[in-house]
Design a protein around this motif. Structure first.
Motif: not given
Length: 137
Positions: A48-52, A72-79
């Motif tokens: 979760x990354x919130x950017x103004x 609001x950046x919501x990256x899902x991450x996996x290998x």
């Protein structure tokens, strides 16, 4: 004050997502709060990354109202090599919590995807939520 309130409102939704996710124990990496050890992760996790981004004055009062915009950046991450189906399933689970929703003072717009790519040895696929809220100066 509004920036703190907006962050609190967004964090409350993230806590609800964690509580509601039952496929596996969802791990969430939040900016400057929780850092995930990727070596220990078997299942996809969420960042979760919130950017103004920008703001606009709405009136000429002594304490003008301001409309603050952000993402609001919501990256899902996996290998890499584990397939994107689990990442897409996680993003499909998360999206309804934000898509055109009001989260306290935060008004979310439609959620959009940006496609996935390999970053530092991990597969990262984000969705992005444009939002705004009003504040007083």
């Amino acid at each position: 004050m509004s920036q703190v309130q907006a962050a609190t409102d967004i964090t409350a939704v993230i806590a609800q997502i964690i509580a509601d996710h039952t496929d596996y124990t969802l791990v969430v990496e939040q900016q400057n709060r929780t850092v995930v050890d990727q070596n220990l992760q078997v299942n996809p996790y969420l960042r979760v990354d919130v950017k103004l981004l920008s703001a606009a004055q709405l009136d000429l009062a002594d304490r003008p109202r301001v409309e603050q915009w952000g993402q609001i950046w919501l990256p899902a991450v996996c290998k890499p090599g584990t397939g994107t189906a689990a990442v897409k399933t996680l993003l499909e689970f998360v999206t309804p919590y934000f898509d055109c929703k009001r989260l306290g003072i935060v008004q979310c717009q439609a959620v959009t995807g940006s496609g996935g790519k390999e970053v530092k040895g991990l597969w990262v696929e984000p969705v992005i939520v444009n939002f705004y809220y009003h504040r007083l100066t």
